[in-house]
Enzyme design. Structure first.
Site, PDB file in Angstrom:
ATOM      1  CB  CYS A  89      -0.926  -0.049   1.215  1.00 54.41           C
ATOM      2  SG  CYS A  89      -1.577   1.544   1.723  1.00 54.41           S
ATOM      3  CB  CYS A  98       0.518   1.976   4.122  1.00 58.60           C
ATOM      4  SG  CYS A  98      -1.211   1.541   3.958  1.00 58.60           S
TER       5      CYS A  98
END
Lengths: 302, 103
Positions: free
Chosen positions: B31, B34
């Site tokens: 991700c 993230c």
């Protein structure tokens, strides 16, 4: 006072910071969220010179570390206004204001919202703007994608491999996105096109459980889904600066290849500028050009 | 205090039984957003001992992610005395996280 204040920490802004710091300028980079910009959502980049394969996050991390190593100051504050005081500029954030001899606006894009009631409160509870980030949480469930451009088609294809079923909801009957992707989607048993249709209502208790869609004839249909991926386009983040710079009809900042706006000392770089091709390589190129122009401007007024 | 990686095995001790407020960051390696949030979380963790910041990798800890009904990451959940008190989805700038920890 800073020499150059850069607004936005995507590839354009970060590259501008590198060029400015190499020229020994004092740089403040303001980023509203986290550095990296849109590219962090890219799964795999294959078209950036000298990088055969790199993920967007890895690319952004390397670029960010390069900027930090060059000694640029980074603050995580959203620029809400730029004021032109002639020989210097002031950038206002919710936490204070900063002055600089020049400002580079490298604010990029933000995701366009669907605009249906309840959308904001359901983000993270079934509504997502990033299929590659969140698709995994919907394994073996039914989801829908809204939109018809490249992003929408690619998101649908990506999700079709993960989830049990994907509805692709689009307001027209043909897609403006890549034909090749559309062809691949038609071959999938678990993709259903819902065309000439709009999402009219989000159905939710604690989290999203379905959507109501209406077609052009006014027929209403309810789709039971646990995830809705919104891919209805992006809008350039120039709204906060519209009083200073000229924007075109779509909201892009008008500036030529030299990245100059009509305000001397105010530059614009990257996806939020009017341009033919919006790619990583053109964003970094803009960053380099804008920083170089800013440096030239500082030399000319001193 | 450094950022702590939490698993199903350490969750009870590190989060539920923590005397300090705990900010959980649900994330995954693939991700992008993230990853971009990580430096902020590390800096916050290093800045104070008044709270704990923990990371939960949703790929490895799907059970915990499901228990928290995480459907978008990054997802930041503030826990006090074993109870969820607030939650933010998506990348957040440091001042927002600081306000969350104070609140």
């Amino acid at each position: 006072m800073y020499d150059i204040i850069i607004v936005g920490g995507g590839p354009a802004g970060l590259t501008a910071a590198i060029y400015a710091r190499r020229a020994k300028k004092d740089v403040l980079l303001l980023e509203a969220l986290a550095c990296g910009g849109q590219i962090v959502n890219a799964h795999n980049i294959e078209n950036y010179p000298a990088e055969a394969h790199i993920s967007g996050a890895e690319f952004a991390t390397k670029l960010y570390e390069q900027v930090v190593a060059f000694g640029a100051e980074i603050r995580y504050e959203r620029a809400v206004e730029v004021k032109d005081h002639g020989n210097y500029k002031e950038v206002v954030t919710p936490y204070g204001s900063y002055t600089g001899k020049t400002v580079i606006l490298a604010t990029g894009f933000e995701n366009r919202k669907l605009g249906v009631e309840g959308e904001d409160s359901l983000v993270g509870r079934g509504i997502s703007y990033c299929a590659t980030c969140d698709g995994n949480f919907f394994r073996n469930r039914t989801v829908a994608v809204v939109g018809g451009g490249d992003n929408a088609l690619e998101d649908t294809l990506y999700l079709a491999d993960l989830v049990s079923k994907v509805y692709l909801i689009y307001r027209r009957d043909s897609f403006p996105g890549e034909e090749e992707t559309e062809k691949l989607l038609k071959e999938r048993d678990n993709v259903e096109f819902v065309l000439n249709s709009k999402v009219t209502k989000l159905i939710a208790e604690k989290r999203l459980t379905g959507v109501e869609v209406a077609d052009k004839e006014g027929n209403v249909r309810e789709l039971e889904i646990s995830g809705l991926f919104v891919a209805v386009g992006k809008i350039p983040e120039n709204q906060n600066f519209a009083s200073l710079i000229d924007l075109d009809e779509a909201g892009y900042a008008i500036a030529s290849e030299n990245c100059r706006t009509k305000v001397p000392g105010l530059f614009v770089a990257g996806d939020n500028r009017v341009k033919q091709l919006r790619q990583l390589v053109t964003a970094t190129a803009d960053g380099a050009v804008a920083a170089t122009e800013a440096i030239k401007y500082i030399a000319s007024v001193n | 205090m450094a950022l702590i990686e939490v698993t199903k095995e350490t969750y009870e001790q590190e989060v539920l039984k923590s005397e300090k407020p705990v900010l959980i960051d649900f994330n995954a390696d693939w991700c992008g957003p993230c990853q971009m949030l990580k430096p902020t979380l590390h800096a916050l963790a290093d800045a104070s001992d008044d709270y704990k910041i923990v990371s939960i990798n949703t790929d490895n800890e799907m059970e915990l992610a499901m228990e928290f009904e995480v459907f978008s990451i990054p997802c930041l959940v503030l826990m006090k005395n074993g109870q969820e008190v607030s939650r933010k989805v998506g990348v957040q700038p440091r001042p927002v996280l600081e306000a969350m920890l104070r609140g």
